[in-house]
Design a protein around this motif. Structure first.
Motif, short mmCIF file in Angstrom:
data_model
loop_
_atom_site.label_atom_id
_atom_site.label_comp_id
_atom_site.label_asym_id
_atom_site.label_seq_id
_atom_site.Cartn_x
_atom_site.Cartn_y
_atom_site.Cartn_z
N GLU A 161 0.84 -1.21 0.00
CA GLU A 161 0.00 0.00 0.00
C GLU A 161 0.87 1.26 0.00
OE1 GLU A 161 -3.38 2.14 2.85
OE2 GLU A 161 -2.72 0.09 3.26
N GLU A 162 0.53 2.19 -0.87
CA GLU A 162 1.20 3.48 -0.88
C GLU A 162 0.34 4.48 -0.15
OE1 GLU A 162 2.13 6.80 -4.15
OE2 GLU A 162 3.22 4.93 -4.53
N CYS A 163 0.94 5.26 0.72
CA CYS A 163 0.16 6.22 1.50
C CYS A 163 0.94 7.52 1.65
CB CYS A 163 -0.17 5.65 2.88
SG CYS A 163 1.29 5.29 3.88
N GLU A 164 0.23 8.56 2.09
CA GLU A 164 0.86 9.84 2.38
C GLU A 164 0.94 10.04 3.88
OE1 GLU A 164 -0.82 13.22 0.48
OE2 GLU A 164 0.01 12.71 -1.49
N HIS B 58 18.30 19.98 12.67
CA HIS B 58 19.69 20.33 12.32
C HIS B 58 19.84 20.97 10.94
CE1 HIS B 58 20.18 16.93 9.54
NE2 HIS B 58 19.58 16.18 10.43
N ALA B 59 18.88 20.71 10.04
CA ALA B 59 18.94 21.36 8.72
C ALA B 59 18.05 22.60 8.75
CB ALA B 59 18.46 20.38 7.63
N PRO B 60 18.64 23.79 8.78
CA PRO B 60 17.85 25.03 8.94
C PRO B 60 16.77 25.20 7.88
CG PRO B 60 20.21 25.46 9.14
CD PRO B 60 20.07 24.06 8.67
N GLU B 61 17.04 24.70 6.65
CA GLU B 61 16.07 24.90 5.57
C GLU B 61 14.80 24.07 5.78
OE1 GLU B 61 18.91 21.64 4.23
OE2 GLU B 61 19.00 23.54 5.32
N LEU B 62 14.85 23.09 6.70
CA LEU B 62 13.68 22.24 6.97
C LEU B 62 13.04 22.53 8.33
CD1 LEU B 62 15.06 18.79 5.70
CD2 LEU B 62 13.60 20.41 4.46
N ALA B 63 13.77 23.20 9.21
CA ALA B 63 13.31 23.40 10.58
C ALA B 63 11.94 24.08 10.62
CB ALA B 63 14.33 24.24 11.36
N GLY B 64 11.01 23.43 11.36
CA GLY B 64 9.69 23.99 11.58
C GLY B 64 8.74 23.89 10.40
N LYS B 65 9.16 23.26 9.30
CA LYS B 65 8.32 23.23 8.10
C LYS B 65 7.49 21.94 8.02
CE LYS B 65 10.90 26.34 5.11
NZ LYS B 65 11.47 26.55 3.76
N PRO B 66 6.25 22.06 7.49
CA PRO B 66 5.45 20.85 7.25
C PRO B 66 5.98 20.10 6.04
CG PRO B 66 4.26 22.80 6.51
CD PRO B 66 5.52 23.29 7.18
N ALA B 67 5.87 18.77 6.07
CA ALA B 67 6.37 17.94 4.97
C ALA B 67 5.40 16.80 4.71
CB ALA B 67 7.75 17.38 5.30
N THR B 68 5.38 16.35 3.47
CA THR B 68 4.57 15.19 3.08
C THR B 68 5.50 14.11 2.55
OG1 THR B 68 2.65 16.54 2.50
CG2 THR B 68 2.77 14.35 1.54
#
Length: 428
Positions: free
Chosen positions: A211-214, A224-234
């Protein structure tokens, strides 16, 4: 060269060092010879222009910086030795006077070993560390061995459940775009291990093989990666395998498989004996620490900040060497931990202060009790070291300077001071 000593507050001192004009002229000549090939002077081949010509074109002070370094390097250590002070930090140097046909004068700000006044140190009363082995200790060790010998069985007739070991493919997106490090295939993930961010693992519970899911998550603010800190992701995730852990029964057959004993009772007794031995060693170390901490707390001394900073420098260098041994640079370590050099130093400061305080107090106990380490005792320790390194004792001695051997004697004396304090202490 002459040295003047000015004692300052908080165990600091300022050395004023005067280098006569003739010696400074020698330093100027060295600076000139070191740098002359850097100058292109019309009418002269490169490196052949006289010093006077270069100084005329670029100014009399063109060689002052390098000449000052030459003079300081040639005289500072000697000046610190002649000061009669027991200096415990790197010097902070400042130039006071520099010029042609003048004495070169500079100052060196240094920390001085603080005086230690021992408080009560014999017969210290401390709570004795517990070395008792409980039934829970034995069961925990047994459980660990049971886990180590568990089997993984593939599951195909049910969806993912908490505690399952899964194999997944995934790809992550932030603002609809994939990001570095956000993709993997055949990744092994234990549900409930909390090794992934946010609720990633919980959202896989109930998913079936194929099964593929989100999965929707939010990166932590301190990621530790500032460009991702605090951001929503899927994440697009595919469950490829589900495995469940099967634990072996804790019976006589299990004992026979994992040990030299035939019954579980015998095996448990052996586990208990080994835990007791470990706990007794840990308790002995804890008793030492408690006694030494109490003796250090009873002593009076004022540790200069520069001495603490020097200790932190050493601790940072030790950390860098350990990281290098693991294939990490300090820059990479800082990035992964989200730490800065300032925060690292701040975290190290209490431990650095404690190390200095403990060492100084123990060295004072060595003096108070006139603890001496004989050459024979040193030879015993060298023999142990040689055996550990699998080399001849004489060969080991060749590699060691007289200062190295003296340092070993000092360390052995400090350890004997610890043994003395523990023997005198009241463990209740």
């Amino acid at each position: 060269m002459s040295v003047q000593v000015e004692k300052l507050e908080k165990n600091m001192a300022k050395l004023t060092i005067e280098v006569d004009a003739a010696q400074f002229e020698d330093a100027m000549k060295k600076a000139f010879n070191k740098n002359k090939n850097k100058f292109n002077i019309p009418g002269f081949r490169k490196g052949k222009a006289p010093r006077a010509m270069i100084e005329k074109m670029y100014g009399e002070g063109i060689f002052y910086e390098d000449a000052a370094d030459e003079a300081i390097n040639a005289t500072c250590m000697q000046a610190m030795d002649e000061s009669g002070l027991e200096i415990v930090s790197r010097p902070e140097v400042a130039v006071e006077q520099i010029g042609k046909d003048k004495p070169f004068i500079y100052t060196a700000l240094v920390a001085v070993r603080p005086e230690v006044t021992l408080g009560e140190y014999k017969g210290i009363e401390v709570e004795k560390a517990d070395a008792a082995v409980t039934a829970e200790d034995v069961e925990a060790e047994l459980k660990k061995v049971q886990e180590q010998n568990a089997r993984l069985l593939s599951v195909e007739d049910r969806p993912v459940a908490d505690g399952d070991k899964t194999v997944i493919d995934f790809e992550g997106f932030v603002d609809g775009k994939p990001f570095d490090g956000g993709k993997a295939t055949d990744y092994e993930l234990t549900i409930g291990s909390h090794s992934f961010i946010d609720t990633f693992e919980e959202q896989l519970v109930g998913r079936n093989i194929g099964e593929e899911c989100e999965v929707n998550v939010t990166f932590p603010e301190e990621y530790h990666a500032p460009e991702l800190a605090g951001k929503p992701a899927t994440f697009k995730v595919t469950v490829k395998e589900i495995k469940v852990k099967e634990l072996p029964a804790l019976d006589d057959e299990f004992a026979g498989e994992v040990s030299e004993f035939e019954t579980m009772d015998e095996y448990k007794k052996d586990i208990e004996a080994k835990i007791l031995e470990r706990k007794q060693k840990e308790a002995a170390t804890e008793n030492e620490n408690r006694v030494v901490d109490r003796v250090a707390a009873n002593a009076s001394l004022e540790i200069p900040d520069k001495m603490v900073e020097s200790q932190i420098d050493n601790m940072v260098q030790d950390t860098a060497r350990r990281m290098q041994g693991q294939g990490l640079s300090m820059d990479m370590y800082m990035k992964y931990t989200g730490m800065t050099m300032d925060t690292m130093r701040d975290q190290m400061r209490p431990q650095a202060l404690k190390r200095i305080q403990t060492r100084l107090v123990l060295e004072e106990v060595v003096k108070a009790e006139d603890i001496q380490v004989s050459d024979e005792r040193l030879d015993e320790e060298l023999a142990k070291m040689a055996a550990a390194y699998q080399m001849e004792v004489d060969k080991l001695k060749e590699y060691m300077s007289d200062r190295d051997k003296e340092q070993m004697k000092e360390d052995l004396a400090v350890q004997e001071a610890v043994d003395f304090l523990v023997a005198e202490a009241k463990l209740v």
